[in-house]
Scaffold this motif. Structure first.
Motif, short mmCIF file in Angstrom:
data_model
loop_
_atom_site.label_atom_id
_atom_site.label_comp_id
_atom_site.label_asym_id
_atom_site.label_seq_id
_atom_site.Cartn_x
_atom_site.Cartn_y
_atom_site.Cartn_z
N ALA A 54 6.41 -7.94 3.56
CA ALA A 54 6.23 -9.11 2.70
C ALA A 54 5.23 -8.83 1.58
O ALA A 54 5.47 -9.18 0.42
CB ALA A 54 5.77 -10.31 3.54
N ARG A 55 4.13 -8.20 1.92
CA ARG A 55 3.13 -7.90 0.89
C ARG A 55 3.66 -6.93 -0.15
O ARG A 55 3.45 -7.12 -1.36
CB ARG A 55 1.87 -7.33 1.55
N LEU A 56 4.37 -5.89 0.29
CA LEU A 56 4.93 -4.93 -0.66
C LEU A 56 5.98 -5.57 -1.54
O LEU A 56 5.99 -5.37 -2.77
CB LEU A 56 5.53 -3.75 0.10
N ALA A 57 6.89 -6.35 -0.95
CA ALA A 57 7.94 -6.99 -1.74
C ALA A 57 7.35 -7.97 -2.75
O ALA A 57 7.81 -8.03 -3.91
CB ALA A 57 8.92 -7.72 -0.81
N ARG A 58 6.35 -8.72 -2.35
CA ARG A 58 5.72 -9.66 -3.29
C ARG A 58 5.08 -8.94 -4.45
O ARG A 58 5.23 -9.34 -5.62
CB ARG A 58 4.68 -10.50 -2.56
N SER A 59 4.34 -7.87 -4.17
CA SER A 59 3.68 -7.14 -5.25
C SER A 59 4.69 -6.54 -6.22
O SER A 59 4.48 -6.55 -7.44
CB SER A 59 2.79 -6.03 -4.67
N GLU A 60 5.82 -6.05 -5.72
CA GLU A 60 6.85 -5.48 -6.59
C GLU A 60 7.51 -6.57 -7.44
O GLU A 60 7.78 -6.37 -8.63
CB GLU A 60 7.90 -4.75 -5.76
N VAL A 61 7.78 -7.73 -6.84
CA VAL A 61 8.40 -8.83 -7.59
C VAL A 61 7.45 -9.31 -8.69
O VAL A 61 7.87 -9.55 -9.83
CB VAL A 61 8.77 -9.98 -6.64
N VAL A 62 6.18 -9.45 -8.37
CA VAL A 62 5.20 -9.89 -9.38
C VAL A 62 5.10 -8.87 -10.51
O VAL A 62 5.03 -9.23 -11.70
CB VAL A 62 3.83 -10.12 -8.71
N ASN B 133 15.10 -3.83 -9.43
CA ASN B 133 13.96 -3.00 -9.81
C ASN B 133 12.78 -3.17 -8.86
O ASN B 133 11.77 -2.48 -9.03
CB ASN B 133 13.51 -3.35 -11.23
N SER B 134 12.90 -4.04 -7.87
CA SER B 134 11.81 -4.27 -6.93
C SER B 134 12.07 -3.64 -5.56
O SER B 134 11.12 -3.36 -4.82
CB SER B 134 11.57 -5.78 -6.74
N LEU B 135 13.33 -3.44 -5.22
CA LEU B 135 13.67 -3.05 -3.86
C LEU B 135 13.59 -1.55 -3.61
O LEU B 135 13.70 -1.11 -2.47
CB LEU B 135 15.08 -3.54 -3.52
N THR B 136 13.42 -0.74 -4.67
CA THR B 136 13.36 0.71 -4.47
C THR B 136 12.16 1.09 -3.61
O THR B 136 12.29 1.88 -2.66
CB THR B 136 13.29 1.44 -5.82
N SER B 137 11.01 0.55 -3.93
CA SER B 137 9.82 0.84 -3.13
C SER B 137 9.95 0.29 -1.72
O SER B 137 9.46 0.91 -0.76
CB SER B 137 8.58 0.24 -3.81
N VAL B 138 10.60 -0.85 -1.57
CA VAL B 138 10.78 -1.43 -0.24
C VAL B 138 11.67 -0.55 0.62
O VAL B 138 11.40 -0.35 1.82
CB VAL B 138 11.37 -2.86 -0.37
N ILE B 139 12.72 0.02 0.04
CA ILE B 139 13.62 0.90 0.79
C ILE B 139 12.89 2.17 1.21
O ILE B 139 13.05 2.66 2.34
CB ILE B 139 14.86 1.21 -0.05
N VAL C 128 7.42 -6.62 -11.52
CA VAL C 128 8.64 -6.59 -12.32
C VAL C 128 8.78 -7.87 -13.14
O VAL C 128 9.23 -7.83 -14.29
CB VAL C 128 9.87 -6.37 -11.42
N ARG C 129 8.39 -8.99 -12.57
CA ARG C 129 8.54 -10.26 -13.29
C ARG C 129 7.66 -10.29 -14.54
O ARG C 129 8.00 -10.98 -15.52
CB ARG C 129 8.17 -11.42 -12.37
N ALA C 130 6.56 -9.57 -14.54
CA ALA C 130 5.69 -9.54 -15.72
C ALA C 130 6.16 -8.55 -16.78
O ALA C 130 5.51 -8.41 -17.81
CB ALA C 130 4.26 -9.20 -15.30
N SER C 131 7.28 -7.86 -16.56
CA SER C 131 7.77 -6.87 -17.51
C SER C 131 8.35 -7.54 -18.74
O SER C 131 8.77 -8.70 -18.72
CB SER C 131 8.84 -5.98 -16.86
#
Length: 303
Positions: free
Chosen positions: A185-193, A222-228, A195-198
């Motif tokens: 959850a923490r990793l997915a949230r940080s990636e979404v935040v 663009n957020s799920l690569t790190s999660v995978i 990418v959303r600021a791009s």
């Protein structure tokens, strides 16, 4: 006139050089150089990691291809036999072939690892996406719950959940998966935040894109690569934790072949039959290291 002749000779030399560089011999040389560079770019450690994981997956799917012995039935007067041509890794205290138990145990250990990663990946990633997309009070409430989960030692939390659910490989896998929800959850949230600021996401919103459309087309891919990549890393950790629970007696019950249980069963005979604990332990270490190496390759590919 002399100047024109000089220019003509220089042009002829340039044409000759071009033809020479385009000759079949030079083409073969350049292709050979490219082949050597491709060979040098191969990473032996990564190749070995994929080979180990492929073998273990084949063990889990088709164990009968690799052994003709039973994983649960022992043979009379074959107890604690040392490794030999008949039993490559020896036998245990009940006369069961150790290699067969390791091969059949791959199915339980791998399936438990995949279940654990699946629980953490689905639930944790969903919570992280909701928190990073909604923001505000929803984000705060979800992340406070994540902080509570992260404050509890993972092994202690896994043991507590297993005690509540009951013993078994599935319950142990669910317990391990629950403990990984907070990390996903923490990793997915940080990636979404992030990418959303791009700029391209802001441009998509500015061009009239709806939130759901921008989320599906730009933010999530663009957020799920790190999660995978993190899921591949968690697979090794999940297998190690499930083996730990099995070693402590909270995993699969005997005579089910499971790597942690094999180590626990052989510890009483370590002075007489060292292979009962050493070989399953080496298998667990190799699988965990291979999963970690593959996860690192995913991270480098993203970078």
């Amino acid at each position: 006139m002399t100047g024109l002749n000089a220019i003509g000779r220089s042009l002829l030399r340039d044409d000759a050089d071009i033809l020479k560089s385009a000759s079949p011999g030079s083409t073969r040389v350049s292709s050979g150089v490219r082949w050597l560079k491709s060979i040098r770019s191969i990473q032996p450690g990564l190749v070995l990691a994929w080979i180990v994981m492929a073998i273990v997956v084949l063990w889990a799917l088709f164990p009968q291809w690799f052994t003709g012995y039973s994983a649960t039935a022992g043979v009379a007067r074959q107890q604690l036999r040392a490794p030999s041509a008949e039993h490559w890794l020896g036998t245990d205290a009940l006369g069961r072939d150790l290699l067969a138990r390791i091969i059949y145990g791959a199915g339980n250990s791998l399936s438990g690892g995949f279940v654990a990663v699946g629980v953490g990946l689905v639930v944790g990633t969903t919570l992280g996406i909701v928190a990073g997309s909604a923001r505000g009070r929803i984000d705060g409430a979800i992340m406070r719950g994540v902080d509570v989960l992260l404050s509890i030692p993972q092994l202690l939390l896994s043991l507590s959940i297993v005690i509540l659910l009951g013993f078994g490989i599935v319950n142990a896998a669910i317990a391990v998966g629950v403990t990984s929800i907070a990390s996903f959850a923490r990793l997915a949230r940080s990636e979404v935040v992030r990418v959303r600021a791009s700029d391209y996401v802001e441009a998509a919103f500015g061009s009239g894109g709806t939130f759901s459309r921008v989320l599906l087309r730009h933010i999530l891919p663009n957020s799920l690569t790190s999660v995978i990549a993190f899921a591949a890393l968690q697979l090794g950790w999940a297998i190690l934790t499930i083996s730990t629970l099995g070693f402590l007696g909270y995993g699969a019950p005997p005579p089910t072949p499971e790597w942690g249980l094999l180590i626990a069963e052989g510890r009483n005979y370590i002075a007489r039959a060292w292979w009962l604990t050493t070989v399953p332990g080496i298998v667990v270490i190799l699988v965990v290291l291979s999963a970690n190496r593959i996860s690192q390759s995913f991270g480098k590919a993203k970078a």
